[in-house]
Design a protein around this motif. Sequence first.
Motif, PDB file in Angstrom:
ATOM      1  N   ASP A 123      95.168  47.103  32.712  1.00  0.00           N
ATOM      2  CA  ASP A 123      94.419  48.299  33.101  1.00  0.00           C
ATOM      3  C   ASP A 123      92.938  48.028  33.325  1.00  0.00           C
ATOM      4  OD1 ASP A 123      96.671  50.227  32.711  1.00  0.00           O
ATOM      5  OD2 ASP A 123      96.543  49.424  30.677  1.00  0.00           O
ATOM      6  N   LEU A 124      92.379  47.138  32.537  1.00  0.00           N
ATOM      7  CA  LEU A 124      90.963  46.813  32.615  1.00  0.00           C
ATOM      8  C   LEU A 124      90.820  45.300  32.561  1.00  0.00           C
ATOM      9  CD1 LEU A 124      89.763  49.430  29.971  1.00  0.00           C
ATOM     10  CD2 LEU A 124      89.662  49.701  32.451  1.00  0.00           C
ATOM     11  N   VAL A 125      89.743  44.775  33.158  1.00  0.00           N
ATOM     12  CA  VAL A 125      89.575  43.324  33.250  1.00  0.00           C
ATOM     13  C   VAL A 125      88.140  42.947  32.931  1.00  0.00           C
ATOM     14  CG1 VAL A 125      89.903  41.271  34.660  1.00  0.00           C
ATOM     15  CG2 VAL A 125      91.289  43.311  35.116  1.00  0.00           C
ATOM     16  N   VAL A 126      87.980  42.028  31.979  1.00  0.00           N
ATOM     17  CA  VAL A 126      86.689  41.422  31.669  1.00  0.00           C
ATOM     18  C   VAL A 126      86.821  39.934  31.981  1.00  0.00           C
ATOM     19  CG1 VAL A 126      85.036  40.894  29.856  1.00  0.00           C
ATOM     20  CG2 VAL A 126      86.205  43.108  29.869  1.00  0.00           C
ATOM     21  N   ALA A 127      85.830  39.350  32.622  1.00  0.00           N
ATOM     22  CA  ALA A 127      85.941  37.952  33.051  1.00  0.00           C
ATOM     23  C   ALA A 127      84.692  37.168  32.729  1.00  0.00           C
ATOM     24  CB  ALA A 127      86.221  37.877  34.546  1.00  0.00           C
ATOM     25  N   GLY A 128      84.895  35.901  32.345  1.00  0.00           N
ATOM     26  CA  GLY A 128      83.789  34.968  32.218  1.00  0.00           C
ATOM     27  C   GLY A 128      83.242  34.626  33.591  1.00  0.00           C
ATOM     28  N   ALA A 129      81.994  34.210  33.642  1.00  0.00           N
ATOM     29  CA  ALA A 129      81.306  34.007  34.915  1.00  0.00           C
ATOM     30  C   ALA A 129      81.987  32.998  35.825  1.00  0.00           C
ATOM     31  CB  ALA A 129      79.859  33.596  34.650  1.00  0.00           C
ATOM     32  N   SER A 130      82.679  32.014  35.262  1.00  0.00           N
ATOM     33  CA  SER A 130      83.315  30.973  36.078  1.00  0.00           C
ATOM     34  C   SER A 130      84.793  31.236  36.364  1.00  0.00           C
ATOM     35  CB  SER A 130      83.176  29.607  35.384  1.00  0.00           C
ATOM     36  OG  SER A 130      81.810  29.248  35.264  1.00  0.00           O
ATOM     37  N   ALA A 131      85.282  32.411  36.008  1.00  0.00           N
ATOM     38  CA  ALA A 131      86.698  32.720  36.238  1.00  0.00           C
ATOM     39  C   ALA A 131      87.019  32.695  37.730  1.00  0.00           C
ATOM     40  CB  ALA A 131      87.037  34.079  35.642  1.00  0.00           C
ATOM     41  N   ARG A 132      88.264  32.353  38.030  1.00  0.00           N
ATOM     42  CA  ARG A 132      88.728  32.294  39.421  1.00  0.00           C
ATOM     43  C   ARG A 132      90.080  32.996  39.504  1.00  0.00           C
ATOM     44  NH1 ARG A 132      85.666  30.176  43.505  1.00  0.00           N
ATOM     45  NH2 ARG A 132      87.142  28.608  44.213  1.00  0.00           N
ATOM     46  N   PHE A 133      90.294  33.698  40.628  1.00  0.00           N
ATOM     47  CA  PHE A 133      91.500  34.493  40.819  1.00  0.00           C
ATOM     48  C   PHE A 133      92.142  34.119  42.154  1.00  0.00           C
ATOM     49  CE2 PHE A 133      88.334  36.734  38.390  1.00  0.00           C
ATOM     50  CZ  PHE A 133      89.032  37.277  37.318  1.00  0.00           C
ATOM     51  N   GLY A 134      93.452  33.966  42.174  1.00  0.00           N
ATOM     52  CA  GLY A 134      94.085  33.629  43.440  1.00  0.00           C
ATOM     53  C   GLY A 134      95.594  33.771  43.401  1.00  0.00           C
ATOM     54  N   LEU A 135      96.164  33.898  44.586  1.00  0.00           N
ATOM     55  CA  LEU A 135      97.618  33.982  44.771  1.00  0.00           C
ATOM     56  C   LEU A 135      98.030  32.870  45.730  1.00  0.00           C
ATOM     57  CD1 LEU A 135      97.882  37.864  45.130  1.00  0.00           C
ATOM     58  CD2 LEU A 135      98.631  36.504  43.169  1.00  0.00           C
ATOM     59  N   PRO A 136      98.202  31.635  45.227  1.00  0.00           N
ATOM     60  CA  PRO A 136      98.448  30.478  46.094  1.00  0.00           C
ATOM     61  C   PRO A 136      99.915  30.248  46.443  1.00  0.00           C
ATOM     62  CG  PRO A 136      98.234  29.737  43.843  1.00  0.00           C
ATOM     63  CD  PRO A 136      98.022  31.229  43.823  1.00  0.00           C
ATOM     64  N   GLU A 137     100.764  31.249  46.203  1.00  0.00           N
ATOM     65  CA  GLU A 137     102.204  31.040  46.386  1.00  0.00           C
ATOM     66  C   GLU A 137     102.580  30.542  47.780  1.00  0.00           C
ATOM     67  OE1 GLU A 137     102.018  33.777  42.837  1.00  0.00           O
ATOM     68  OE2 GLU A 137     100.872  33.464  44.686  1.00  0.00           O
ATOM     69  N   VAL A 138     101.881  31.029  48.835  1.00  0.00           N
ATOM     70  CA  VAL A 138     102.239  30.606  50.192  1.00  0.00           C
ATOM     71  C   VAL A 138     102.010  29.107  50.393  1.00  0.00           C
ATOM     72  CG1 VAL A 138     101.915  32.854  51.268  1.00  0.00           C
ATOM     73  CG2 VAL A 138      99.956  31.307  51.037  1.00  0.00           C
ATOM     74  N   LYS A 139     101.147  28.512  49.605  1.00  0.00           N
ATOM     75  CA  LYS A 139     100.902  27.068  49.698  1.00  0.00           C
ATOM     76  C   LYS A 139     102.048  26.262  49.101  1.00  0.00           C
ATOM     77  CE  LYS A 139      95.826  27.559  49.325  1.00  0.00           C
ATOM     78  NZ  LYS A 139      95.391  26.946  50.596  1.00  0.00           N
ATOM     79  N   ARG A 140     102.945  26.952  48.375  1.00  0.00           N
ATOM     80  CA  ARG A 140     104.041  26.273  47.684  1.00  0.00           C
ATOM     81  C   ARG A 140     105.403  26.749  48.168  1.00  0.00           C
ATOM     82  NH1 ARG A 140     100.776  27.607  42.205  1.00  0.00           N
ATOM     83  NH2 ARG A 140      99.128  26.046  42.470  1.00  0.00           N
TER      84      ARG A 140
END
Length: 263
Positions: A123-140
């Motif tokens: 529901d809510l998201v807190v992230a560290g400054a270097s966090a990364r988000f992605g959906l790389p499924e198409v690459k696999r």
Amino acid sequence: MSDQTTADTGEPELVVSTHGEILLLEINRPGQRNAMTRDVAEAVDDALSRLDADGALRVAILTGRGGTFCAGMDLKRHAAGERAATAVRGFGGIVEAPPGKPVIAAVEGWALGGGFEIVLACDLVVAGASARFGLPEVKRGLLARGGGMFRLPRRVPQAIALELLLTGDPIGTERANALGLLNNVVPDGQAVESAFALARRIVGNAPLSVAASKAIALASADWPLTEAFERQRAFSDPVFGSADAKEGARAFAEKRPPVWQGR
């Protein structure tokens, strides 16, 4: 809950602890970047069922140990035929049936593939400054079937969602925050601490009101506006008729903190 332990620490692969009214879930497979397995998914499912069943618990925080949130499913286990999901809650023990009570994702490092889909189920998201988000499924040769294909377009403009889905390229916290995906960005290593601060702000409120607010906000996404007020009554009427509603008014008049009963 699964009693599977990690070779990295000898502790459970999901460490669950209570902190007053807050339930903390920590994925604990740092050597595998907290990649999701069936055992961990079952443990998350059990913990979230406990969250909803236990009136003393109000909010959950989900995070990963070792500087990574979750790198998605364990591809080696997937290749061997394992599905990192449960029968009811789906991948990661959450994406298909999140709990009724709020869940905060505390993200450090990578939240990739199914890991990002777990974030989107929170529901809510807190992230560290270097966090990364992605959906790389198409690459696999795969696709984001853990909710990413329909949750992400509901959270960001369609063109941006398609960019992430079709390129498989990740984004950092600056762009994720600008897109409205995050509630707070903090220095690296402080995501859990910040999530606790956010959870305590929720815990101070009436539990029935919090649960109904979440339920209406999520359920109403496909309600026609002409029916919305009528449909919300099933959620709102019990809240307005509750003992907590009376207590809230009394506490305000008496200038004291309310004592919630959850009924």
